[in-house]
Design an enzyme around this catalytic site. Sequence first.
Site, PDB file in Angstrom:
ATOM      1  N   SER A   8       0.815  -1.222   0.000  1.00 40.02           N
ATOM      2  CA  SER A   8       0.000   0.000   0.000  1.00 40.02           C
ATOM      3  C   SER A   8       0.849   1.272   0.000  1.00 40.02           C
ATOM      4  O   SER A   8       0.517   2.230  -0.720  1.00 40.02           O
ATOM      5  CB  SER A   8      -0.967  -0.009   1.185  1.00 40.02           C
ATOM      6  OG  SER A   8      -1.899  -1.048   1.002  1.00 40.02           O
ATOM      7  N   LYS A  60      -8.777  -5.998  11.008  1.00 39.94           N
ATOM      8  CA  LYS A  60      -9.957  -5.625  10.225  1.00 39.94           C
ATOM      9  C   LYS A  60     -11.279  -5.802  10.990  1.00 39.94           C
ATOM     10  O   LYS A  60     -12.216  -5.054  10.767  1.00 39.94           O
ATOM     11  CB  LYS A  60     -10.013  -6.440   8.926  1.00 39.94           C
ATOM     12  CG  LYS A  60      -9.020  -5.974   7.875  1.00 39.94           C
ATOM     13  CD  LYS A  60      -9.235  -6.760   6.590  1.00 39.94           C
ATOM     14  CE  LYS A  60      -8.341  -6.241   5.486  1.00 39.94           C
ATOM     15  NZ  LYS A  60      -8.633  -6.861   4.184  1.00 39.94           N
ATOM     16  N   ASN A  88     -11.530  -1.890   6.404  1.00 34.41           N
ATOM     17  CA  ASN A  88     -10.136  -1.765   5.945  1.00 34.41           C
ATOM     18  C   ASN A  88      -9.715  -0.307   5.730  1.00 34.41           C
ATOM     19  O   ASN A  88      -8.548  -0.041   5.463  1.00 34.41           O
ATOM     20  CB  ASN A  88      -9.896  -2.577   4.665  1.00 34.41           C
ATOM     21  CG  ASN A  88     -10.477  -1.896   3.439  1.00 34.41           C
ATOM     22  OD1 ASN A  88     -11.491  -1.202   3.524  1.00 34.41           O
ATOM     23  ND2 ASN A  88      -9.840  -2.071   2.309  1.00 34.41           N
ATOM     24  N   ASP A 112     -12.646  -3.136   0.150  1.00 32.65           N
ATOM     25  CA  ASP A 112     -12.268  -4.378  -0.545  1.00 32.65           C
ATOM     26  C   ASP A 112     -13.385  -4.818  -1.498  1.00 32.65           C
ATOM     27  O   ASP A 112     -13.118  -5.401  -2.548  1.00 32.65           O
ATOM     28  CB  ASP A 112     -11.999  -5.509   0.465  1.00 32.65           C
ATOM     29  CG  ASP A 112     -10.624  -5.399   1.101  1.00 32.65           C
ATOM     30  OD1 ASP A 112      -9.722  -4.785   0.495  1.00 32.65           O
ATOM     31  OD2 ASP A 112     -10.446  -5.918   2.224  1.00 32.65           O
ATOM     32  N   GLY A 116     -12.569 -20.665   0.180  1.00 27.37           N
ATOM     33  CA  GLY A 116     -12.027 -20.044   1.390  1.00 27.37           C
ATOM     34  C   GLY A 116     -13.109 -19.329   2.173  1.00 27.37           C
ATOM     35  O   GLY A 116     -14.153 -18.933   1.621  1.00 27.37           O
ATOM     36  N   GLY A 153     -11.270 -13.476   5.763  1.00 26.61           N
ATOM     37  CA  GLY A 153     -11.716 -12.087   5.643  1.00 26.61           C
ATOM     38  C   GLY A 153     -11.972 -11.675   4.199  1.00 26.61           C
ATOM     39  O   GLY A 153     -12.985 -11.023   3.903  1.00 26.61           O
ATOM     40  N   TYR A 175      -1.866 -11.492  -5.567  1.00 22.48           N
ATOM     41  CA  TYR A 175      -1.157 -10.628  -6.533  1.00 22.48           C
ATOM     42  C   TYR A 175       0.351 -10.867  -6.547  1.00 22.48           C
ATOM     43  O   TYR A 175       1.070 -10.180  -7.280  1.00 22.48           O
ATOM     44  CB  TYR A 175      -1.475  -9.142  -6.290  1.00 22.48           C
ATOM     45  CG  TYR A 175      -1.420  -8.719  -4.847  1.00 22.48           C
ATOM     46  CD1 TYR A 175      -0.217  -8.405  -4.240  1.00 22.48           C
ATOM     47  CD2 TYR A 175      -2.578  -8.648  -4.094  1.00 22.48           C
ATOM     48  CE1 TYR A 175      -0.164  -8.035  -2.911  1.00 22.48           C
ATOM     49  CE2 TYR A 175      -2.542  -8.289  -2.751  1.00 22.48           C
ATOM     50  CZ  TYR A 175      -1.342  -7.980  -2.179  1.00 22.48           C
ATOM     51  OH  TYR A 175      -1.292  -7.617  -0.866  1.00 22.48           O
ATOM     52  N   GLY A 195      -5.237 -10.501  -8.689  1.00 20.03           N
ATOM     53  CA  GLY A 195      -5.545  -9.706  -7.501  1.00 20.03           C
ATOM     54  C   GLY A 195      -5.005  -8.284  -7.508  1.00 20.03           C
ATOM     55  O   GLY A 195      -5.345  -7.484  -6.624  1.00 20.03           O
TER      56      GLY A 195
HETATM   57  P1  NAP Z   1      -7.484 -15.418   5.832  1.00 17.49           P
HETATM   58  O1  NAP Z   1      -8.494 -14.615   6.568  1.00 17.49           O
HETATM   59  O2  NAP Z   1      -6.310 -15.997   6.527  1.00 17.49           O
HETATM   60  O3  NAP Z   1      -8.311 -16.643   5.129  1.00 17.49           O
HETATM   61  C1  NAP Z   1      -7.658 -17.613   4.335  1.00 17.49           C
HETATM   62  C2  NAP Z   1      -8.645 -18.698   3.940  1.00 17.49           C
HETATM   63  O4  NAP Z   1      -7.937 -19.641   3.118  1.00 17.49           O
HETATM   64  C3  NAP Z   1      -9.206 -19.492   5.127  1.00 17.49           C
HETATM   65  O5  NAP Z   1     -10.513 -19.890   4.827  1.00 17.49           O
HETATM   66  C4  NAP Z   1      -8.273 -20.718   5.158  1.00 17.49           C
HETATM   67  O6  NAP Z   1      -8.861 -21.856   5.729  1.00 17.49           O
HETATM   68  C5  NAP Z   1      -8.080 -20.967   3.683  1.00 17.49           C
HETATM   69  N1  NAP Z   1      -6.876 -21.739   3.421  1.00 17.49           N
HETATM   70  C6  NAP Z   1      -5.623 -21.470   3.816  1.00 17.49           C
HETATM   71  N2  NAP Z   1      -4.779 -22.418   3.362  1.00 17.49           N
HETATM   72  C7  NAP Z   1      -5.546 -23.331   2.678  1.00 17.49           C
HETATM   73  C8  NAP Z   1      -5.265 -24.545   1.995  1.00 17.49           C
HETATM   74  N3  NAP Z   1      -4.024 -25.026   1.920  1.00 17.49           N
HETATM   75  N4  NAP Z   1      -6.283 -25.187   1.390  1.00 17.49           N
HETATM   76  C9  NAP Z   1      -7.550 -24.717   1.460  1.00 17.49           C
HETATM   77  N5  NAP Z   1      -7.882 -23.561   2.119  1.00 17.49           N
HETATM   78  C10 NAP Z   1      -6.885 -22.880   2.705  1.00 17.49           C
HETATM   79  O7  NAP Z   1      -6.887 -14.591   4.610  1.00 17.49           O
HETATM   80  P2  NAP Z   1      -7.626 -13.453   3.758  1.00 17.49           P
HETATM   81  O8  NAP Z   1      -7.373 -12.131   4.343  1.00 17.49           O
HETATM   82  O9  NAP Z   1      -9.030 -13.889   3.537  1.00 17.49           O
HETATM   83  O10 NAP Z   1      -6.779 -13.511   2.390  1.00 17.49           O
HETATM   84  C11 NAP Z   1      -6.898 -14.601   1.499  1.00 17.49           C
HETATM   85  C12 NAP Z   1      -6.067 -14.339   0.248  1.00 17.49           C
HETATM   86  O11 NAP Z   1      -6.574 -13.208  -0.440  1.00 17.49           O
HETATM   87  C13 NAP Z   1      -4.587 -14.025   0.530  1.00 17.49           C
HETATM   88  O12 NAP Z   1      -3.804 -14.631  -0.452  1.00 17.49           O
HETATM   89  C14 NAP Z   1      -4.506 -12.517   0.418  1.00 17.49           C
HETATM   90  O13 NAP Z   1      -3.233 -12.085  -0.017  1.00 17.49           O
HETATM   91  C15 NAP Z   1      -5.541 -12.264  -0.683  1.00 17.49           C
HETATM   92  N6  NAP Z   1      -6.122 -10.907  -0.609  1.00 17.49           N
HETATM   93  C16 NAP Z   1      -5.970 -10.090  -1.678  1.00 17.49           C
HETATM   94  C17 NAP Z   1      -6.521  -8.824  -1.667  1.00 17.49           C
HETATM   95  C18 NAP Z   1      -6.345  -7.926  -2.860  1.00 17.49           C
HETATM   96  O14 NAP Z   1      -6.568  -6.711  -2.740  1.00 17.49           O
HETATM   97  N7  NAP Z   1      -6.018  -8.453  -4.007  1.00 17.49           N
HETATM   98  C19 NAP Z   1      -7.236  -8.373  -0.540  1.00 17.49           C
HETATM   99  C20 NAP Z   1      -7.381  -9.247   0.548  1.00 17.49           C
HETATM  100  C21 NAP Z   1      -6.814 -10.518   0.506  1.00 17.49           C
HETATM  101  P3  NAP Z   1      -8.715 -22.170   7.311  1.00 17.49           P
HETATM  102  O15 NAP Z   1      -9.558 -21.144   8.008  1.00 17.49           O
HETATM  103  O16 NAP Z   1      -9.191 -23.549   7.422  1.00 17.49           O
HETATM  104  O17 NAP Z   1      -7.243 -21.989   7.628  1.00 17.49           O
END
Ligand code: NAP
Length: 289
Positions: A23, A72, A93, A108, A132, A135, A232, A253
């Site tokens: 950011s 968050k 956020n 977001d 997934g 958040g 990303y 992303g």
């Molecule tokens: P988070 O809250 O940690 O959630 C991650 C999710 O993925 C959880 O449901 C987790 O399951 C699941 N998961 C993790 N490892 C896994 C695996 N090996 N197999 C299956 N499911 C799995 O993370 P988040 O904030 O939601 O972010 C998720 C992704 O989105 C990240 O890669 C982040 O960089 C990306 N993101 C991108 C943006 C953007 O602006 N482009 C914004 C936000 C997030 P469990 O709960 O069972 O562990």
Amino acid sequence: MKEITGKTKILGIIGDPVEHSLSPVMHNAAIAHLNLDYIYVPFPVKPGDLPTALAGFEAVGVVGFNATIPHKQAIIPLLTEVSPLARSVGAVNTVWRTPTGWAGTNTDVEGFLAPLLSIPCQWHQIKAVVLGTGGAARAVVAGCAQLGCQEIIILGRNQEKVAAFVASWDLSPLPVTITPHNWEELPQILPQAGLLVNCTPVGMYPHIDETPVSADLIQLLPPGAIVYDLIYTPCPTQFLHLAQDVGATTIDGLEMLVCQGAAGLKTWLHRETVPVTVMRDALIQHLMR
Ligand code: NAP
């Protein structure tokens, strides 16, 4: 960038960890382009220090900031105003100072929607499949509901978390029909997926050879499917390469990151527009280093 003085206005991001946040790159590029006397700073804030950090920000006149993991959700009770959208998503956020305290929203959802809105699509005929339950998945579900998707199918590896995620939308004012499914049901679900979104970190640097959906399974997608990966780094991921190979329309992303940031910057600067191209180019240049 302008010289930093006692008059320079402060923006920033709080997180733990926050060192690798991109950011500052895009916001400081926009600030420099607009020749504004602002600076955007990453602030490492431990979970227990959140109230102290907010009091300190008030004391030194911080204008606004982003909140990332793990703040968050935790920041919501500390705000005097929370937008209805952020309440529905259950996460904030973007925060800004008002005369009565801190106000927050969730950009977001806007960031997620931005690249989708340029695709001509009958969204009410589309089933969205979300991988997934974290958040980011919450913002994606809110976005899919705003698009008017016919159904949103949630897949997670932990059935208790999937059930809790789906139940958490019961009282949502958003028109949302969510159905939970097991990860093992992917072969039955994929042929229905008009929009498939990866909201897991599977495939993110350094595990760049991993993919949430295998090369064999991705062939089950229907013609015309849109495949979106929130990751990303790398950009595109192995998941998107596989999706491209079967003819899907793919979205990475980076655009979500840029567009959620642009929405926040407009709020802090009270501007109708911000230089989105400058922000995107700064990120691409940074990621190519
Ligand atoms: P988070 O809250 O940690 O959630 C991650 C999710 O993925 C959880 O449901 C987790 O399951 C699941 N998961 C993790 N490892 C896994 C695996 N090996 N197999 C299956 N499911 C799995 O993370 P988040 O904030 O939601 O972010 C998720 C992704 O989105 C990240 O890669 C982040 O960089 C990306 N993101 C991108 C943006 C953007 O602006 N482009 C914004 C936000 C997030 P469990 O709960 O069972 O562990």
